[in-house]
Enzyme design. Structure first.
Site, PDB file in Angstrom:
ATOM      1  N   LYS A  64      29.283 -48.169  44.251  1.00 21.92           N
ATOM      2  CA  LYS A  64      27.724 -47.906  43.875  1.00 21.92           C
ATOM      3  C   LYS A  64      27.501 -47.451  42.404  1.00 21.92           C
ATOM      4  O   LYS A  64      27.799 -46.390  41.759  1.00 21.92           O
ATOM      5  CB  LYS A  64      27.317 -46.611  44.684  1.00 21.92           C
ATOM      6  N   SER A  67      27.745 -36.598  35.745  1.00 19.12           N
ATOM      7  CA  SER A  67      27.521 -35.028  35.463  1.00 19.12           C
ATOM      8  C   SER A  67      28.288 -34.156  36.134  1.00 19.12           C
ATOM      9  O   SER A  67      28.573 -34.238  37.146  1.00 19.12           O
ATOM     10  CB  SER A  67      26.117 -34.941  35.322  1.00 19.12           C
ATOM     11  N   THR A  68      28.636 -33.092  35.505  1.00 24.10           N
ATOM     12  CA  THR A  68      29.109 -31.666  36.437  1.00 24.10           C
ATOM     13  C   THR A  68      28.190 -31.464  37.666  1.00 24.10           C
ATOM     14  O   THR A  68      28.692 -31.040  38.771  1.00 24.10           O
ATOM     15  CB  THR A  68      29.290 -30.724  35.509  1.00 24.10           C
ATOM     16  N   VAL A  92      25.894 -33.195  39.251  1.00 29.35           N
ATOM     17  CA  VAL A  92      25.898 -34.117  40.435  1.00 29.35           C
ATOM     18  C   VAL A  92      27.396 -33.990  41.139  1.00 29.35           C
ATOM     19  O   VAL A  92      27.671 -34.128  42.224  1.00 29.35           O
ATOM     20  CB  VAL A  92      25.697 -35.531  40.164  1.00 29.35           C
ATOM     21  N   GLY A  93      28.536 -33.967  40.269  1.00 31.70           N
ATOM     22  CA  GLY A  93      29.724 -33.852  40.664  1.00 31.70           C
ATOM     23  C   GLY A  93      30.203 -32.677  41.815  1.00 31.70           C
ATOM     24  O   GLY A  93      30.992 -32.606  42.842  1.00 31.70           O
ATOM     25  N   GLU A 136      35.618 -36.944  37.702  1.00 30.71           N
ATOM     26  CA  GLU A 136      35.596 -36.861  36.181  1.00 30.71           C
ATOM     27  C   GLU A 136      34.218 -36.472  35.564  1.00 30.71           C
ATOM     28  O   GLU A 136      33.407 -37.546  35.820  1.00 30.71           O
ATOM     29  CB  GLU A 136      36.087 -38.393  35.569  1.00 30.71           C
ATOM     30  N   CYS A 138      31.635 -38.746  27.475  1.00 27.73           N
ATOM     31  CA  CYS A 138      32.072 -37.542  27.681  1.00 27.73           C
ATOM     32  C   CYS A 138      33.113 -36.561  26.966  1.00 27.73           C
ATOM     33  O   CYS A 138      33.187 -35.418  27.040  1.00 27.73           O
ATOM     34  CB  CYS A 138      32.501 -37.475  29.429  1.00 27.73           C
ATOM     35  N   GLU A 149      26.129 -30.108  27.374  1.00 25.17           N
ATOM     36  CA  GLU A 149      26.452 -31.384  26.890  1.00 25.17           C
ATOM     37  C   GLU A 149      25.286 -32.296  26.694  1.00 25.17           C
ATOM     38  O   GLU A 149      24.349 -32.163  27.351  1.00 25.17           O
ATOM     39  CB  GLU A 149      27.003 -32.174  28.170  1.00 25.17           C
TER      40      GLU A 149
END
Length: 517
Positions: free
Chosen positions: A214, A268-269, A271-272, A289, A323, A420
């Site tokens: 995706k 992104s953190t 969404v991670g 990651e 990143c 970020e």
């Protein structure tokens, strides 16, 4: 046999243009691709979304619509997962390791054979310099495939001496097997669309898994084209499936699908964390990651001739949309003024413009939304009291451009130091005590990358272990390699990509214990 040899030779001879040459004319193959309806890849079928929905993708350099792609959702994800499950039970699972290797090598050849088409398509959709599209999206991707193809024939278990004492007098032999984890759901970011897709697909296929990819909704074009090349390379239908769509629809459906055995996500953190929580609901294997806020610690004895390279590669590579960008520079007091002066001159002289001309070092942000985010971060830095070194004029033309900015007089608690930005923005902070510099470098929730700049080996060996980051470069920054594990400490992620370490994320370990009678 003669025809096969000719084809191999033809593929080798068709390549990308010289990396630093501007694009004077868009290839007919690119124009044709953009004018034709893009298709999802679901097993052997190239198809539109079942309900006919589409979504627009844009050219960041102009702000204008570039193409339409299918807007897949839960129904398309379900079909893709079922196709991936079917492929696991079919010819793919019966292929010998050397045959998996061979098909990955063919895919690498095809990426190079269509390299200029892919590079132009990437630059039009993502906005990045065509030089990076040629070198990274095409060159690095094909080389990464070849690297991971080699691992196909080197996956191995081990024999184990065991001390099982029951029943009395029994003897046992034991060993481990490495087996594919199954269906891999791969969700990729918009900053390196083709390259990140290959980072996920190559190790997954080398280990015998199947994939549902995706891509980011902003930049799906090269991933959809990659799906076509996978079939052309000889991958059995269903081994690689590609579904474009939004994160809220297709991404969420893929993350939650019970038929997915492993998730791999770069992004992104925030969404991670959502993906990680969902993965734990049914114990999917997961690799994340995520974000970064990398420090670059520059000591008095550093080679100041490296400053320009530090800025262009370490900080502003891909216009800062990486990143690992070294967005927090800590310069020892003795060189602080010189560092500010040189970097302001270097960055201030960089040309801003379309990625189709490699002479432009600062290219557009990927979307209007991200342009607004970066601009807001710059405005926020000024509001919090940081001092901008560059003019910071708003970009007057079309497209999603942002002029670069450097801040001094910053505090550790400022948002510009903690959040970020993911754009051409960085800070420079002085330090006197090296221990304080390392403390400030570690004062972040992220831990993806960091670098030390020094000519003193004792300084390097003392402080490398103290930096809380998955990768520490010395006298360089932001230069990964296929053989070097890559991943983060703290909230920069879970697991590692690249090298032997990447394979562990795509394999299950099965212990086998045999009673010897």
């Amino acid at each position: 046999m003669k025809g096969r040899s000719w084809k191999r030779k033809r593929l080798k001879n068709m390549n990308v243009a010289r990396s630093d040459s501007p694009v004077s004319e868009i290839l007919p193959a690119v124009t044709d691709y953009l004018d034709s309806p893009a298709k999802l890849l679901l097993g052997a079928s190239s198809t539109a979304a079942a309900d006919g929905r589409t979504m627009d993708v844009f050219n960041p350099a102009t702000g204008k619509k570039l193409a339409k792609v299918p807007r897949g959702g839960a129904a398309e994800i379900d079909l893709a997962v079922k196709a991936a499950q079917g492929a696991l039970e079919g010819d793919w699972s019966r292929m010998r390791p050397v045959e998996r290797q061979r098909v990955l090598l063919r895919l690498a050849d095809l990426i190079e054979a269509n390299g200029e088409e892919l590079a132009q398509l990437e630059t039009l959709n993502n906005g990045k310099s065509v030089m990076l599209s040629r070198l990274v999206e095409v060159g690095n991707s094909s080389n990464y495939l070849r690297y991971m193809a080699g691992w196909s024939t080197k996956i191995e278990g081990s024999t184990i001496d065991v001390s099982i004492a029951v029943p009395p007098g029994a003897k046992y032999q034991a060993y481990t097997r490495k087996e594919p984890v199954g269906v891999v759901g791969a969700i990729t970011p918009w900053n390196f669309p083709l390259n990140m897709a290959i980072w996920k697909i190559a190790p997954a296929l080398a280990c015998g898994n199947t994939v549902v990819l995706k891509p980011a909704e902003e930049t799906p074009l090269t991933s959809l084209r990659l799906g076509e090349l996978c079939l052309e390379a000889g991958l059995p239908p269903g081994v690689v499936n590609v579904v474009s769509g939004t994160g809220a629809e297709a991404g969420a459906a893929l993350t939650a699908h019970p038929g997915v055995n492993k998730l791999t996500f770069t992004g992104s953190t925030e969404v991670g964390k959502i993906i990680g929580i969902q993965a734990m609901q049914d114990m999917k294997r997961v690799t994340l990651e995520l974000g970064g806020k990398a420090p670059m610690v520059m000591f008095d004895d550093m080679d100041l001739d490296q400053l320009a390279e530090a800025a262009r590669i370490g900080v502003l590579f891909n216009s800062g949309q990486t990143c690992c960008a070294g967005t927090r520079i800590y310069a020892q007091r003795g060189i602080y003024d010189r560092v500010c002066e040189v970097l302001a001159d270097v960055v201030g002289a960089l040309s801003v413009g379309s990625g189709l001309d490699p002479a432009n070092a600062i290219n557009p942000m990927v979307s209007a939304k991200h342009q607004a985010h970066v601009s807001a971060c710059i405005a926020g830095g000024v509001e919090e009291g940081a001092t901008p070194l560059l003019s910071g004029d708003a970009y007057a033309g079309d497209g999603f451009f942002v002029h670069p900015q450097i801040f001094t007089d910053v505090r550790q608690d400022m948002k510009i130091m903690q959040d970020e930005v993911f754009g051409p923005v960085f800070t420079i902070t002085p330090f006197d005590d090296p221990d304080d510099a390392i403390r400030m470098a570690n004062d972040t929730r992220y831990g993806l990358g960091a670098s030390l700049w020094t000519t003193n080996l004792n300084t390097m060996h003392r402080y490398v272990p103290q930096l809380q980051a998955g990768t520490v470069w010395v006298n360089s920054h932001n230069v990964p390699d296929a053989n070097m594990p890559f991943g983060g400490y703290k909230q920069s992620g879970l697991g590692r990509e690249h090298g032997r370490a990447a394979l562990d994320a795509y394999l299950e370990t099965k212990s086998v214990c045999i009673a010897v009678r």
